[in-house]
Design a protein around this motif. Structure first.
Motif, PDB file in Angstrom:
ATOM      1  N   ARG A  45       0.835  -1.186   0.000  1.00 39.55           N
ATOM      2  CA  ARG A  45       0.000   0.000   0.000  1.00 39.55           C
ATOM      3  C   ARG A  45       0.881   1.251   0.000  1.00 39.55           C
ATOM      4  O   ARG A  45       1.860   1.325   0.741  1.00 39.55           O
ATOM      5  N   GLU A  46       0.530   2.219  -0.830  1.00 40.90           N
ATOM      6  CA  GLU A  46       1.343   3.408  -0.984  1.00 40.90           C
ATOM      7  C   GLU A  46       0.516   4.678  -0.857  1.00 40.90           C
ATOM      8  O   GLU A  46      -0.677   4.707  -1.149  1.00 40.90           O
ATOM      9  N   LEU A  47       1.190   5.725  -0.437  1.00 42.02           N
ATOM     10  CA  LEU A  47       0.564   7.034  -0.312  1.00 42.02           C
ATOM     11  C   LEU A  47       0.213   7.593  -1.683  1.00 42.02           C
ATOM     12  O   LEU A  47       0.990   7.490  -2.627  1.00 42.02           O
ATOM     13  N   VAL A  48      -0.957   8.199  -1.782  1.00 41.28           N
ATOM     14  CA  VAL A  48      -1.362   8.927  -2.980  1.00 41.28           C
ATOM     15  C   VAL A  48      -1.347  10.428  -2.710  1.00 41.28           C
ATOM     16  O   VAL A  48      -0.660  11.192  -3.392  1.00 41.28           O
ATOM     17  N   ALA A  49      -2.107  10.862  -1.710  1.00 42.41           N
ATOM     18  CA  ALA A  49      -2.183  12.274  -1.375  1.00 42.41           C
ATOM     19  C   ALA A  49      -2.758  12.443   0.019  1.00 42.41           C
ATOM     20  O   ALA A  49      -3.521  11.599   0.492  1.00 42.41           O
ATOM     21  N   THR A  50      -2.393  13.532   0.677  1.00 33.86           N
ATOM     22  CA  THR A  50      -2.940  13.861   1.986  1.00 33.86           C
ATOM     23  C   THR A  50      -3.304  15.337   2.029  1.00 33.86           C
ATOM     24  O   THR A  50      -2.774  16.150   1.265  1.00 33.86           O
ATOM     25  N   ILE A  51      -4.204  15.659   2.952  1.00 31.16           N
ATOM     26  CA  ILE A  51      -4.584  17.049   3.174  1.00 31.16           C
ATOM     27  C   ILE A  51      -4.842  17.243   4.664  1.00 31.16           C
ATOM     28  O   ILE A  51      -5.491  16.424   5.305  1.00 31.16           O
ATOM     29  N   SER A  52      -4.314  18.318   5.218  1.00 26.29           N
ATOM     30  CA  SER A  52      -4.533  18.637   6.621  1.00 26.29           C
ATOM     31  C   SER A  52      -5.804  19.461   6.773  1.00 26.29           C
ATOM     32  O   SER A  52      -6.350  19.987   5.796  1.00 26.29           O
TER      33      SER A  52
END
Length: 123
Positions: A45-52
């Motif tokens: 599993r890999e990171l795609v995008a994040t938002i705070s």
């Protein structure tokens, strides 16, 4: 408890677009940030995008310029707009949330995951 429900996954042709959505619900809580991860068969599993919660965003290199993450703090939702899709984007996409849960003597930060929504990009 906090529940995350994803939607929007589908089968599309290369070059097409999809919009994924995730809704957080449950007990009273504070969301510090939300994100999207993906996992292809046989891969990690890999990171795609994040938002705070403050609106700061982060993208993995393979999706920069093609994907856009957005959030609505009032509705506790996060979306992922995916454009110019490639067969390499085929995976199950998971929503997650960094949540602060009130406690008896202290608060706890807990990571929650949705069940995932599949995206298949055909060539």
């Amino acid at each position: 408890q906090v529940q995350l429900v994803e939607s929007g996954g589908d089968l599309v042709q290369a070059g097409g677009s999809l919009r994924l959505s995730c809704v957080a619900s449950g007990s009273i809580f504070t969301i510090n940030g939300m994100g999207w991860y993906r996992q292809a068969p046989g891969k990690q599993r890999e990171l795609v995008a994040t938002i705070s919660s403050g609106g700061n965003t982060n993208y993995a290199d393979p999706v920069k310029g093609r994907f856009t993450i957005s959030g609505d703090n009032a509705k506790n939702t996060v979306a992922l707009q995916m454009n110019s899709l490639k067969p390499e984007d085929t995976a199950v996409y998971f929503c997650n949330a960094d949540v602060t849960i009130p406690g008896y003597v202290s608060n706890r930060r807990v990571i929650y995951w949705g069940k995932g929504t599949p995206v298949t990009v055909s060539s």
